[in-house]
Write a protein that holds these residues in place. Sequence first.
Motif, PDB file in Angstrom:
ATOM      1  N   LYS A 154      38.695  40.699  36.600  1.00  0.00           N
ATOM      2  CA  LYS A 154      40.051  40.386  37.073  1.00  0.00           C
ATOM      3  C   LYS A 154      41.080  40.433  35.954  1.00  0.00           C
ATOM      4  O   LYS A 154      42.289  40.381  36.214  1.00  0.00           O
ATOM      5  CB  LYS A 154      40.058  38.999  37.727  1.00  0.00           C
ATOM      6  N   ILE A 155      40.620  40.512  34.716  1.00  0.00           N
ATOM      7  CA  ILE A 155      41.546  40.622  33.581  1.00  0.00           C
ATOM      8  C   ILE A 155      42.134  42.032  33.568  1.00  0.00           C
ATOM      9  O   ILE A 155      41.413  43.026  33.641  1.00  0.00           O
ATOM     10  CB  ILE A 155      40.823  40.330  32.252  1.00  0.00           C
ATOM     11  N   LYS A 156      43.438  42.127  33.446  1.00  0.00           N
ATOM     12  CA  LYS A 156      44.114  43.413  33.597  1.00  0.00           C
ATOM     13  C   LYS A 156      44.030  44.279  32.339  1.00  0.00           C
ATOM     14  O   LYS A 156      43.873  45.493  32.417  1.00  0.00           O
ATOM     15  CB  LYS A 156      45.576  43.177  33.978  1.00  0.00           C
ATOM     16  N   THR A 157      44.143  43.674  31.174  1.00  0.00           N
ATOM     17  CA  THR A 157      44.169  44.454  29.937  1.00  0.00           C
ATOM     18  C   THR A 157      42.748  44.727  29.437  1.00  0.00           C
ATOM     19  O   THR A 157      41.858  43.872  29.552  1.00  0.00           O
ATOM     20  CB  THR A 157      44.955  43.721  28.849  1.00  0.00           C
ATOM     21  N   LYS A 161      39.554  42.137  28.277  1.00  0.00           N
ATOM     22  CA  LYS A 161      38.178  42.280  28.753  1.00  0.00           C
ATOM     23  C   LYS A 161      37.205  42.390  27.574  1.00  0.00           C
ATOM     24  O   LYS A 161      36.132  41.777  27.588  1.00  0.00           O
ATOM     25  CB  LYS A 161      38.059  43.520  29.645  1.00  0.00           C
ATOM     26  N   GLN A 162      37.593  43.198  26.592  1.00  0.00           N
ATOM     27  CA  GLN A 162      36.726  43.381  25.427  1.00  0.00           C
ATOM     28  C   GLN A 162      36.555  42.075  24.666  1.00  0.00           C
ATOM     29  O   GLN A 162      35.449  41.749  24.199  1.00  0.00           O
ATOM     30  CB  GLN A 162      37.324  44.447  24.510  1.00  0.00           C
ATOM     31  N   ARG A 163      37.610  41.295  24.559  1.00  0.00           N
ATOM     32  CA  ARG A 163      37.535  40.016  23.854  1.00  0.00           C
ATOM     33  C   ARG A 163      36.645  39.021  24.600  1.00  0.00           C
ATOM     34  O   ARG A 163      35.870  38.287  23.984  1.00  0.00           O
ATOM     35  CB  ARG A 163      38.935  39.445  23.698  1.00  0.00           C
ATOM     36  N   ALA A 164      36.727  39.032  25.929  1.00  0.00           N
ATOM     37  CA  ALA A 164      35.909  38.119  26.726  1.00  0.00           C
ATOM     38  C   ALA A 164      34.434  38.494  26.632  1.00  0.00           C
ATOM     39  O   ALA A 164      33.567  37.627  26.473  1.00  0.00           O
ATOM     40  CB  ALA A 164      36.373  38.141  28.180  1.00  0.00           C
ATOM     41  N   PHE A 165      34.141  39.784  26.734  1.00  0.00           N
ATOM     42  CA  PHE A 165      32.749  40.229  26.669  1.00  0.00           C
ATOM     43  C   PHE A 165      32.164  40.059  25.265  1.00  0.00           C
ATOM     44  O   PHE A 165      30.949  39.875  25.111  1.00  0.00           O
ATOM     45  CB  PHE A 165      32.637  41.687  27.105  1.00  0.00           C
TER      46      PHE A 165
END
Length: 244
Positions: A154-157, A161-165
């Motif tokens: 659901k993260i747009k940028t 997403k890369q930071r979360a993963f």
Amino acid sequence: MSAIHPRFLASLISKNNRISFIGCFVQMFVADTLGAAESYLLAVMAFDRDLAINRPLHYPAVMTKRFCIGLAVLPWLIGTVIMFIGTMLTANLEFCGPNEIDHFFCDFPPLQILACSDSLVSNAVTSVLAVIGCGIPFFIILVVYIRIIITVSKIKTSKGKQRAFSTCSSHLIVASLYYVTLGIVYFKPNGNPYKKYFTLMYALISPVLNPFIYTLRNKDVKAALSKSKLLNIVPCLFHYSQSR
């Protein structure tokens, strides 16, 4: 690893593959207790990452010092209790034949095969304990990562997403390596000739790799490795091969 490695290395060096009856069951209890504790610790770590991604504002309030200590102690309690039950049931079996274990350490399946008495109850109970010790944590990790993937999607940028993963990458590698080899060992037929090799992977090799995997994202470790002379070995070897 600490329960298996010393005796394993001693057998390789001295060529003495004997182990006492009590020593065998102590090794099995300690090794499987550590294995079950690791499974639940991986589940606890997955919960920590889920909380950090899905409820970041509540993280400091939930992850108090007391709660963290409880999460750290719980895996050890669960592992100790369930493996004590399995060890006592297996130790009460009768062993009267040639007591030669087809393995490089004492474990439930190879010991139960050697029993002269009926091991049906012991096999059934240890199977249930294996589900409790490994199956439940695996299911928890699976559910947690499904929640994380849904949230990250659901993260747009792409940077977000890369930071979360990236916060889950080390844990995901360790958990995948551990459960894939563990599943091959305990959920494949007993006649599988490669079982001992996969057991070697999750029991000895994975614990050695874990510290390196967990420190891959550490800036201080990266800086230390970049300054280390060990990194010059590859260019030197390449230059040596060219000169020959």
